[in-house]
Design an enzyme around this catalytic site. Structure first.
Site, short mmCIF file in Angstrom:
data_model
loop_
_atom_site.label_atom_id
_atom_site.label_comp_id
_atom_site.label_asym_id
_atom_site.label_seq_id
_atom_site.Cartn_x
_atom_site.Cartn_y
_atom_site.Cartn_z
N GLU A 101 -30.93 27.70 47.67
CA GLU A 101 -30.75 26.35 48.22
C GLU A 101 -29.64 25.55 47.57
OE1 GLU A 101 -32.47 24.96 50.86
OE2 GLU A 101 -33.30 26.96 51.15
N SER A 484 -96.47 37.82 55.56
CA SER A 484 -97.31 37.94 54.36
C SER A 484 -96.69 37.34 53.11
CB SER A 484 -97.64 39.41 54.11
OG SER A 484 -98.40 39.94 55.18
#
Length: 834
Positions: A101, A484
């Protein structure tokens, strides 16, 4: 005739007319332009924004959800971002971005005028604003304060703002802001977030090749990034690497090595970080997010709050693997259900790389992989061989035992929906042998939740097979019959009313008349339709005898049992009504796995109610002066075992029930639990509902409670031979074997005061041998004495539940957080502000 030459007067008139006056005019115009320029600069400079957004940088950060050991589980927000100091950003990443850049960043004053000239010339030549000349500082100015429109007015404003930034910030500060703020595609802001998004790793671990690829993104983040266009990214990556070589940032050897490195992009290839971060913690993270949202609404997002849950990543992974293994094992032992889809596949389309890649991409979108279950396209299928395509470069042939699971779907007379043929979309898995096998995605679901019985902290939670296929959390949202697994609470109520482990109870068939039911007669049955004359209370639970449980509940009575169960945290509105309350002995009400875990924690911790919670604490990270300081703004203060005001069960009852349920884990319906784990402190109970619709196991040690459930979302039989012991218990054992690794078995607890043991039987002080209930339903009486001893708190060795300060029940509703909102009552730290 003579010719007159030019006179001095004429020459002066010419100079004045054609040279001096235009020069003065142009000079005047130039001065005017200069004055106007100065005025424009002065006016614009005064209107430039202050730099508070930079000097007091507070980016919009997502909501982070972490495990207890600080592993990132998820983040929520429209911007993914991780703010780092410049020193935390590796040099290779800084050099890559400078090369890509602005390689003269540390030399220029903010504007690269040679670059501006080149861009202006290119724009004039092309007749359009095609190029920019933005330095890193100019990009920072634009990202913080300006639009990205390409016009000369905005550019002028940008240049002035750039100089202001350069005057007020150092170069390092500017570069740090740039590398944290820049948008890099897929909701990722800053290079730290981009490294996780594209490569599934922290920025500190990126390679030179990956750094160059990341540095290639800013030019066009939406179009050129490793996910959207890997080929274009690699072209730009090569440019960045060449620039780094030219600038002597890297050596020729590093350059060649980076060019040869293959980029492994997250989302295209599986990786360990993706597995740990996304898949294993999704149910936990989503529940934590919902809890936070109930407190703060939409203000929750963008502040960067860090939510630390009670879940440990290792235990969460163990839970994930246990649930997945259990569901796949169930799926393998059931008939293959057929392809995931049937496509009309054109002839020879596999030879057209562009068309087949597009088709495969659509298939992956509609039928995504589920961890190690991969979706593939069938190119051809016979009884003895199936050829599938994973990608144009990956074609797999399945023969022999690889077809065993799906062989019925290769027969000629199979129904069209189950037929595997050309154009079918199927799932395959790799077996331990290395061979591939066809399998369907499980239709059955499961849930697992584990918590610490000392304070209710949730240690692991899996709400289904795959969160990506549906975020319904069965731990908190699935109201199912417990079967159960509910019986121990009925037995515990019986103990507090005068029964003992050796009380003889009739095991003969039971009939409830239509007069008592208010409808049809009720004729419950034992599992396997097997009966005996009688069973002791202990053996009745070992063998999970329905007749014994019903008679215990009948003896206890509806009012007492309802009050007892509500103290443990059950929602009595979801239990059978008073007229049919005896069916509750068989677990016909509705509970969530989370409720069951919370109730079983009462047994594990000696009789104390603890509310489950999943958020430990929350941090607010205030980013000021480029340093992050975390402040704890919320801290959960849970109910704890050992605090007598939280007692909901007599310590003696918990002690005796633990003794009985350890027997269930040694020699009862859950006999494999203790043996498989090699521990003496394991207790629990299996559960299977009528027609095997729901399969459960609830078990615990003093250190950890875990509940597993397996069933279909739309209640359907799992199969005649599917039980809690065969389907849910293996999931529990798989998880606990890892979660308890390295934790020694707890020694036998000390017998509480007011409890005595004579032979193999236990007696409460207020129900000694001559007063305790000797039998029920055998013609020898069995009614309870009026001294229902269980009256208030522990006084003179007698527990009196009526004197216990009631614990407010959690709010009950059908959403995912109803049972946890009450528990999420954080205190401590300064108030949160938005």
């Amino acid at each position: 005739m003579t010719t007159e030459s030019s006179t001095p007067k004429n020459r002066g008139s010419f100079f004045s007319r054609f040279i001096l006056k235009p020069f003065v005019f142009l000079l005047g115009v130039g001065v005017c332009f200069v004055l106007l320029g100065i005025l424009a600069v002065q006016l614009t400079w005064t209107s430039l924004p202050d730099l508070k957004a930079m000097t007091e940088y507070r980016p919009r950060l997502p909501l982070y959800i972490y495990s207890a050991d600080k592993v990132l589980l998820a983040e929520y927000g429209d911007e993914r971002r991780n703010v780092l100091n410049l020193q935390e950003i590796p040099m290779v990443m800084r050099q890559a971005i400078l090369a890509a850049e602005d390689d003269s960043f540390y030399q220029h004053g903010g504007v690269d005028w040679m670059g501006v000239g080149r861009a202006a010339l290119a724009n004039i030549t092309s007749g359009a604003k095609m190029q920019g000349a933005s330095t890193i500082t100019m990009q920072v100015a634009r990202n913080f304060y300006l639009s990205s429109d390409k016009n000369f007015t905005r550019k002028f404003y940008e240049i002035l703002l750039t100089y202001k930034i350069e005057q007020n910030l150092t170069k390092d500060q500017i570069l740090e802001l740039y590398m944290n703020q820049i948008y890099l595609g897929h909701r990722s802001y800053g290079f730290a977030a981009a490294a996780r998004t594209y490569f599934g790793k922290p920025l500190s671990e990126v390679t030179l090749a990956e750094a160059a690829a990341l540095a290639s993104i800013p030019k066009s983040p939406s179009r050129v990034n490793p996910r959207t266009n890997l080929e274009a990214t690699q072209v730009r990556q090569n440019y960045v690497l060449n620039r780094m070589l030219t600038l002597n940032y890297i050596t020729p050897e590093q350059f060649e090595q980076a060019k040869a490195e293959k980029l492994i992009v997250r989302g295209m290839q599986k990786d360990a970080n993706e597995t740990k971060i996304a898949r294993h913690g999704q149910y936990v993270a989503e529940l934590a997010r919902q809890l936070m949202y109930t407190q703060y609404g939409d203000n929750l997002y963008g502040r960067g709050l860090k939510v630390y849950t009670t879940v440990h990543s290792n235990e969460q992974q163990a839970a994930y693997q246990a649930v997945r293994t259990g569901l796949l094992n169930y799926t393998r032992r059931k008939p293959y259900t057929g392809p995931a889809a049937q496509l009309d596949l054109p002839t020879n389309i596999e030879n057209d790389s562009e068309k087949i890649e597009k088709l495969l991409s659509n298939i992956r979108e509609k039928h995504p992989d589920s961890d190690d279950l991969l979706s593939v396209l069938v190119l051809s299928a016979t009884k003895n061989k199936v050829v599938v395509m994973r990608s144009p470069d990956e074609i797999i042939e399945l023969t022999g035992s690889s077809l065993n699971n799906a062989r019925r779907s290769l027969a000629d007379n199979v129904s069209p929906s189950r037929k595997i043929k050309r154009g079918s979309v199927v799932y395959i898995e790799k077996l331990r042998s290395g061979e591939w096998s066809i399998i369907n995605l499980p239709l059955v679901q499961a849930a697992l939740v584990a918590l610490d019985p000392k304070d209710g902290a949730i240690k692991a939670m899996i709400g289904g097979f795959d969160f990506n296929l549906g975020d319904f959390n069965r731990v908190t949202q699935a109201w199912r019959q417990p079967g159960s697994t509910f019986k121990p609470f009925i037995y515990a109520a019986g103990l507090e009313r005068g029964l003992t482990p050796e009380t003889q109870i009739s095991d003969q068939p039971f009939v409830l008349s239509s007069r008592r039911t208010g409808g049809k007669p009720w004729t419950p049955k034992n599992y396997g339709d097997s009966y005996t004359y009688s069973q002791t209370l202990r053996q009745g639970l070992y063998k999970s005898k329905n007749m014994v449980s019903i008679r215990i509940l009948e003896a206890v009575g509806p009012e007492y049992s309802a009050a007892f169960l509500e103290r443990l945290g059950f929602d009595m509105n979801r239990q059978p009504p008073k007229g049919a309350y005896l069916t509750m002995a068989l677990g016909t009400g509705s509970v969530t796995p989370l409720q069951m875990a919370s109730a079983y924690a009462v047994f594990a911790n000696g009789g104390f109610r603890v509310n489950p919670y999943i958020i430990d604490y929350v941090e607010d990270v205030n980013v000021q002066n480029n340093s992050a300081q975390a402040v704890v703004i919320m801290k959960t203060t849970p109910l704890k075992a050992g605090d007598e005001k939280n007692r909901v069960m007599d310590a003696r009852t918990a002690y005796v029930m633990n003794d009985i349920m350890r027997g269930v884990a040694r020699s009862g319906t859950a006999a494999s639990a203790s043996k498989s784990l090699g521990r003496s402190d394991v207790a629990g109970k299996t559960g299977t509902t009528n027609r095997s619709v729901d399969a459960w196991f609830a078990g615990y040690t003093p250190q950890l409670v875990a509940v597993t459930w397996l069933g279909f979302d739309q209640p359907t039989s799992l199969g005649d031979r599917e039980t809690g012991g065969g389907a849910a218990l293996p999931i529990w054992i798989n998880f606990m074997s890892k979660a308890l690794k390295g934790i020694p078995a707890s020694p036998a607890p000390t017998m509480p005061a007011g409890l005595s043991k004579i032979g193999d039987n236990f007696y409460f002080k207020e129900f000694p041998m001559n007063k305790a209930i000797a039998s029920i339903g055998l013609g020898g009486g069995g009614s309870f004495a009026n001294n229902s001893g269980s009256s208030g708190s522990v006084q003179n060795g007698v527990f009196n539940p009526n004197a216990v300060k009631p614990i407010a029940p959690a709010k009950r509703n059908n959403d995912a957080i109803g049972d946890l909102i009450q528990s999420f009552n954080p205190t401590g730290g300064p108030p949160i502000r938005f």
